[in-house]
Design an enzyme around this catalytic site. Sequence first.
Site, PDB file in Angstrom:
ATOM      1  N   TYR A 144      -1.674  -0.619  11.183  1.00  0.00           N
ATOM      2  CA  TYR A 144      -1.844  -1.299   9.887  1.00  0.00           C
ATOM      3  C   TYR A 144      -0.699  -0.952   8.936  1.00  0.00           C
ATOM      4  O   TYR A 144      -0.035  -1.844   8.393  1.00  0.00           O
ATOM      5  CB  TYR A 144      -3.192  -0.926   9.249  1.00  0.00           C
ATOM      6  N   LYS A 164       2.349  -3.275   7.282  1.00  0.00           N
ATOM      7  CA  LYS A 164       2.592  -3.442   5.839  1.00  0.00           C
ATOM      8  C   LYS A 164       4.024  -3.006   5.499  1.00  0.00           C
ATOM      9  O   LYS A 164       4.686  -3.623   4.659  1.00  0.00           O
ATOM     10  CB  LYS A 164       1.577  -2.640   5.017  1.00  0.00           C
ATOM     11  N   THR A 177       0.826  -1.209   0.000  1.00  0.00           N
ATOM     12  CA  THR A 177       0.000   0.000   0.000  1.00  0.00           C
ATOM     13  C   THR A 177       0.862   1.261   0.000  1.00  0.00           C
ATOM     14  O   THR A 177       1.996   1.249   0.499  1.00  0.00           O
ATOM     15  CB  THR A 177      -0.903  -0.017   1.255  1.00  0.00           C
ATOM     16  N   ASP A 178       0.278   2.344  -0.503  1.00  0.00           N
ATOM     17  CA  ASP A 178       0.971   3.642  -0.453  1.00  0.00           C
ATOM     18  C   ASP A 178       1.087   4.159   0.975  1.00  0.00           C
ATOM     19  O   ASP A 178       1.872   5.068   1.254  1.00  0.00           O
ATOM     20  CB  ASP A 178       0.261   4.677  -1.341  1.00  0.00           C
ATOM     21  N   GLU A 179       0.306   3.577   1.893  1.00  0.00           N
ATOM     22  CA  GLU A 179       0.309   4.081   3.274  1.00  0.00           C
ATOM     23  C   GLU A 179       1.647   3.865   3.977  1.00  0.00           C
ATOM     24  O   GLU A 179       1.889   4.467   5.023  1.00  0.00           O
ATOM     25  CB  GLU A 179      -0.787   3.405   4.093  1.00  0.00           C
TER      26      GLU A 179
HETATM   27  P1  NAD Z   1      -9.657  -7.433   2.594  1.00  0.00           P
HETATM   28  O1  NAD Z   1      -9.643  -7.189   4.055  1.00  0.00           O
HETATM   29  O2  NAD Z   1     -10.894  -7.169   1.811  1.00  0.00           O
HETATM   30  O3  NAD Z   1      -9.253  -8.960   2.293  1.00  0.00           O
HETATM   31  C1  NAD Z   1      -8.226  -9.615   2.996  1.00  0.00           C
HETATM   32  C2  NAD Z   1      -8.374 -11.116   2.755  1.00  0.00           C
HETATM   33  O4  NAD Z   1      -7.284 -11.787   3.411  1.00  0.00           O
HETATM   34  C3  NAD Z   1      -9.669 -11.707   3.312  1.00  0.00           C
HETATM   35  O5  NAD Z   1     -10.242 -12.593   2.378  1.00  0.00           O
HETATM   36  C4  NAD Z   1      -9.211 -12.452   4.564  1.00  0.00           C
HETATM   37  O6  NAD Z   1     -10.038 -13.557   4.884  1.00  0.00           O
HETATM   38  C5  NAD Z   1      -7.817 -12.885   4.144  1.00  0.00           C
HETATM   39  N1  NAD Z   1      -6.932 -13.138   5.298  1.00  0.00           N
HETATM   40  C6  NAD Z   1      -6.738 -12.325   6.369  1.00  0.00           C
HETATM   41  N2  NAD Z   1      -5.868 -12.907   7.233  1.00  0.00           N
HETATM   42  C7  NAD Z   1      -5.498 -14.082   6.672  1.00  0.00           C
HETATM   43  C8  NAD Z   1      -4.613 -15.116   7.086  1.00  0.00           C
HETATM   44  N3  NAD Z   1      -3.927 -15.041   8.240  1.00  0.00           N
HETATM   45  N4  NAD Z   1      -4.460 -16.190   6.275  1.00  0.00           N
HETATM   46  C9  NAD Z   1      -5.145 -16.273   5.097  1.00  0.00           C
HETATM   47  N5  NAD Z   1      -5.999 -15.330   4.679  1.00  0.00           N
HETATM   48  C10 NAD Z   1      -6.171 -14.243   5.456  1.00  0.00           C
HETATM   49  O7  NAD Z   1      -8.418  -6.591   2.023  1.00  0.00           O
HETATM   50  P2  NAD Z   1      -8.232  -5.876   0.608  1.00  0.00           P
HETATM   51  O8  NAD Z   1      -8.751  -4.497   0.701  1.00  0.00           O
HETATM   52  O9  NAD Z   1      -8.705  -6.787  -0.455  1.00  0.00           O
HETATM   53  O10 NAD Z   1      -6.641  -5.784   0.567  1.00  0.00           O
HETATM   54  C11 NAD Z   1      -5.870  -6.825  -0.033  1.00  0.00           C
HETATM   55  C12 NAD Z   1      -4.414  -6.442  -0.010  1.00  0.00           C
HETATM   56  O11 NAD Z   1      -4.237  -5.219  -0.728  1.00  0.00           O
HETATM   57  C13 NAD Z   1      -3.855  -6.189   1.387  1.00  0.00           C
HETATM   58  O12 NAD Z   1      -2.543  -6.697   1.440  1.00  0.00           O
HETATM   59  C14 NAD Z   1      -3.842  -4.673   1.515  1.00  0.00           C
HETATM   60  O13 NAD Z   1      -2.829  -4.245   2.391  1.00  0.00           O
HETATM   61  C15 NAD Z   1      -3.546  -4.271   0.079  1.00  0.00           C
HETATM   62  N6  NAD Z   1      -4.028  -2.937  -0.352  1.00  0.00           N
HETATM   63  C16 NAD Z   1      -5.340  -2.601  -0.188  1.00  0.00           C
HETATM   64  C17 NAD Z   1      -5.790  -1.366  -0.673  1.00  0.00           C
HETATM   65  C18 NAD Z   1      -7.262  -0.968  -0.570  1.00  0.00           C
HETATM   66  O14 NAD Z   1      -7.613   0.130  -0.991  1.00  0.00           O
HETATM   67  N7  NAD Z   1      -8.152  -1.813  -0.063  1.00  0.00           N
HETATM   68  C19 NAD Z   1      -4.899  -0.490  -1.289  1.00  0.00           C
HETATM   69  C20 NAD Z   1      -3.559  -0.870  -1.421  1.00  0.00           C
HETATM   70  C21 NAD Z   1      -3.138  -2.098  -0.959  1.00  0.00           C
HETATM   71  O1  TDX Z   2     -16.943   6.133   7.625  1.00  0.00           O
HETATM   72  C1  TDX Z   2     -15.872   6.592   7.231  1.00  0.00           C
HETATM   73  N1  TDX Z   2     -15.731   7.943   7.089  1.00  0.00           N
HETATM   74  C2  TDX Z   2     -14.578   8.532   6.660  1.00  0.00           C
HETATM   75  O2  TDX Z   2     -14.515   9.762   6.550  1.00  0.00           O
HETATM   76  C3  TDX Z   2     -14.741   5.738   6.885  1.00  0.00           C
HETATM   77  C4  TDX Z   2     -14.852   4.254   7.024  1.00  0.00           C
HETATM   78  C5  TDX Z   2     -13.593   6.347   6.430  1.00  0.00           C
HETATM   79  N2  TDX Z   2     -13.509   7.695   6.323  1.00  0.00           N
HETATM   80  C6  TDX Z   2     -12.269   8.308   5.774  1.00  0.00           C
HETATM   81  C7  TDX Z   2     -10.967   7.815   6.336  1.00  0.00           C
HETATM   82  C8  TDX Z   2     -10.040   7.920   5.142  1.00  0.00           C
HETATM   83  O3  TDX Z   2      -9.524   9.239   5.031  1.00  0.00           O
HETATM   84  O4  TDX Z   2     -12.267   7.929   4.393  1.00  0.00           O
HETATM   85  C9  TDX Z   2     -10.929   7.660   3.938  1.00  0.00           C
HETATM   86  C10 TDX Z   2     -10.854   6.228   3.412  1.00  0.00           C
HETATM   87  O5  TDX Z   2     -10.987   5.361   4.527  1.00  0.00           O
HETATM   88  P1  TDX Z   2     -10.825   3.764   4.403  1.00  0.00           P
HETATM   89  O6  TDX Z   2     -11.798   3.259   3.409  1.00  0.00           O
HETATM   90  O7  TDX Z   2     -10.831   3.198   5.772  1.00  0.00           O
HETATM   91  O8  TDX Z   2      -9.398   3.636   3.695  1.00  0.00           O
HETATM   92  P2  TDX Z   2      -7.905   4.100   4.120  1.00  0.00           P
HETATM   93  O9  TDX Z   2      -7.761   4.221   5.581  1.00  0.00           O
HETATM   94  O10 TDX Z   2      -7.525   5.257   3.247  1.00  0.00           O
HETATM   95  O11 TDX Z   2      -7.079   2.775   3.673  1.00  0.00           O
HETATM   96  C11 TDX Z   2      -7.398   2.092   2.432  1.00  0.00           C
HETATM   97  O12 TDX Z   2      -6.467   2.405   1.433  1.00  0.00           O
HETATM   98  C12 TDX Z   2      -5.155   1.928   1.615  1.00  0.00           C
HETATM   99  C13 TDX Z   2      -7.440   0.586   2.647  1.00  0.00           C
HETATM  100  O13 TDX Z   2      -8.383   0.292   3.662  1.00  0.00           O
HETATM  101  C14 TDX Z   2      -6.081   0.052   3.000  1.00  0.00           C
HETATM  102  O14 TDX Z   2      -6.121  -1.357   3.096  1.00  0.00           O
HETATM  103  C15 TDX Z   2      -5.110   0.450   1.935  1.00  0.00           C
HETATM  104  O15 TDX Z   2      -3.813   0.074   2.292  1.00  0.00           O
END
Ligand code: NAD
Ligand code: TDX
Length: 340
Positions: free
Chosen positions: A156, A160, A129-131
Site C-alpha cells: 500500500y 502511494k 499519506t505519511d506512510e
Molecule cells: P477509503 O478506502 O475509505 O475510500 C477510498 C474510496 O476510493 C472508496 O470510496 C472507493 O470506492 C474509492 N475507489 C477505490 N478505487 C477506486 C477506483 N479505481 N476508481 C474510483 N474510485 C475508487 O479510503 P480513505 O481512508 O478515505 O483514504 C482516502 C485517501 O486518503 C487515500 O488516498 C489514502 O491513501 C489517503 N490517506 C488516508 C489516511 C487514513 O488514515 N485513512 C491517512 C492519510 C492519507
Molecule cells: O484490528 C486491528 N488491530 C491493530 O492493532 C487493526 C485493524 C489495526 N491494528 C493496528 C495496526 C496499526 O498499527 O492499529 C494501527 C492502525 O491500523 P489501521 O487502521 O489499519 O491504519 P494504518 O495501517 O496505520 O494506516 C492508516 O493510516 C495511514 C490508513 O489505513 C492508511 O490509509 C493511511 O495511509
Amino acid sequence: MSEQGFKPKHILATGGCGFIGANFVRYVARNHPDVHITVLDKLTYAGNPANIDGLPQSQVELVIGDICDASLLERIVPGCDAIVHFAAESHNDNSIFDPEPFIRTNVEGTMRLLEAACKYDVRFHHISTDEVYGDLALDDPARFDENSPYRPSSPYSASKAASDHLVRAWTRTYGLRATISNCSNNYGPYQHVEKFIPRQITSIMEGVRPKLYGTGENVRDWIHTEDHSSAVWEILTRGRIGETYLIGADGEMSNIAVMRMILRLMGCAEDAFDWVRDRPGHDRRYAIDSSKLRTELGWKPVRTDFEAGLQATIAWYVANRAWWEPAKAATEARYRAQGQ
Ligand code: NAD
Ligand code: TDX
C-alpha cells in the site's frame, strides 16, 4: 509559482464516497455552498453512496466509475477546474494479501487522472499519506517533514509513494499545477470497519473482544478527519504550486493506549481485548511535523482533544449501526482467515 487565492467553482473529488473523501465533500458542501462537486467513485467494498446522502443534489453529483477509465475521464474532467484525488485502495492489511488492486488504482489510476488534468489544464491536489516515509523508532524524537526520505514498507505505502512521484514528475515535466499533502492517521465518522478504531468500537458493540496486533506499542499520529478536510481546503486554495505539505495534529499515541481508551469510554475493563498475530512488516511509529503548513498557510487543527473526538466517534457508530453492520461480518471473516 503561487496559486494565492485560487477559487475553485467545480471540484472533481475522486473517492468521494470513501471515508476521507466523503468527509471532505461534506466539509466543502457545508462551508462553500457556491462550489459544485462531482464525486467520481467506483464504489468498491470501501465506497458507500450513503456517505454523501443528504447533500443538496444541485451541488453534489455522483458519477459511478473507475479512475482508470480514460474515456470516462475525457467526459468529466473538462468541466472541472480542480481535481482533489482521494480515490485509492487504502488498507495496509489488504495490500499484504493482494497487492494487485493497489498498483492498479493507486498507480495506474493516478496516472490516468494526471494525463486528463494536464490535457485540460485542471488544478490537481493529491491526497497522500505519511506512510510513504516508512517508520520511526519508538524512542526517536524525530518526526517526518517534507524533506524526509521515501522509505515505504507495505505494498500500500509503496503504491502511494509511486503516486506521489508521478504527481511530481507531471508537475516538473508537463507543467501541471499540482500540490501534494501527506497526512497522518485519520479518525471520525464514516470510516470503514476494517480500520483500527471502527473495528474495535463495532466489535465491542457486538460483544466480541477487540484485537490488538503484536505488542500494541506501535504509535500512530491521530488527526480528526474534519481537521484533514480544512487543511486540504487551505492547500487547494492557497498552497504554492509544486509544493508538498505534511498534515498532522500532534496526536501521537500507542495502539494499546487507544485500545484502553476505547474500552474505558465504552464502559468495559481496559484489559478486555485479545492479542493477535502482528501485521507483517508492521511500521513502528509515525509522527508528523506540520510546521510548514502552519507557518506558511496559517492552518491549525481544532479537534485536538483526542478523547473528546473518540467519544464523539463512538457515539456516531452507536447511532449508525445500520451503516456499518452490513460490512462487519465479511470484514471479520477476512481477518479470521489472516489470523487477526
Ligand atoms: P477509503 O478506502 O475509505 O475510500 C477510498 C474510496 O476510493 C472508496 O470510496 C472507493 O470506492 C474509492 N475507489 C477505490 N478505487 C477506486 C477506483 N479505481 N476508481 C474510483 N474510485 C475508487 O479510503 P480513505 O481512508 O478515505 O483514504 C482516502 C485517501 O486518503 C487515500 O488516498 C489514502 O491513501 C489517503 N490517506 C488516508 C489516511 C487514513 O488514515 N485513512 C491517512 C492519510 C492519507
Ligand atoms: O484490528 C486491528 N488491530 C491493530 O492493532 C487493526 C485493524 C489495526 N491494528 C493496528 C495496526 C496499526 O498499527 O492499529 C494501527 C492502525 O491500523 P489501521 O487502521 O489499519 O491504519 P494504518 O495501517 O496505520 O494506516 C492508516 O493510516 C495511514 C490508513 O489505513 C492508511 O490509509 C493511511 O495511509
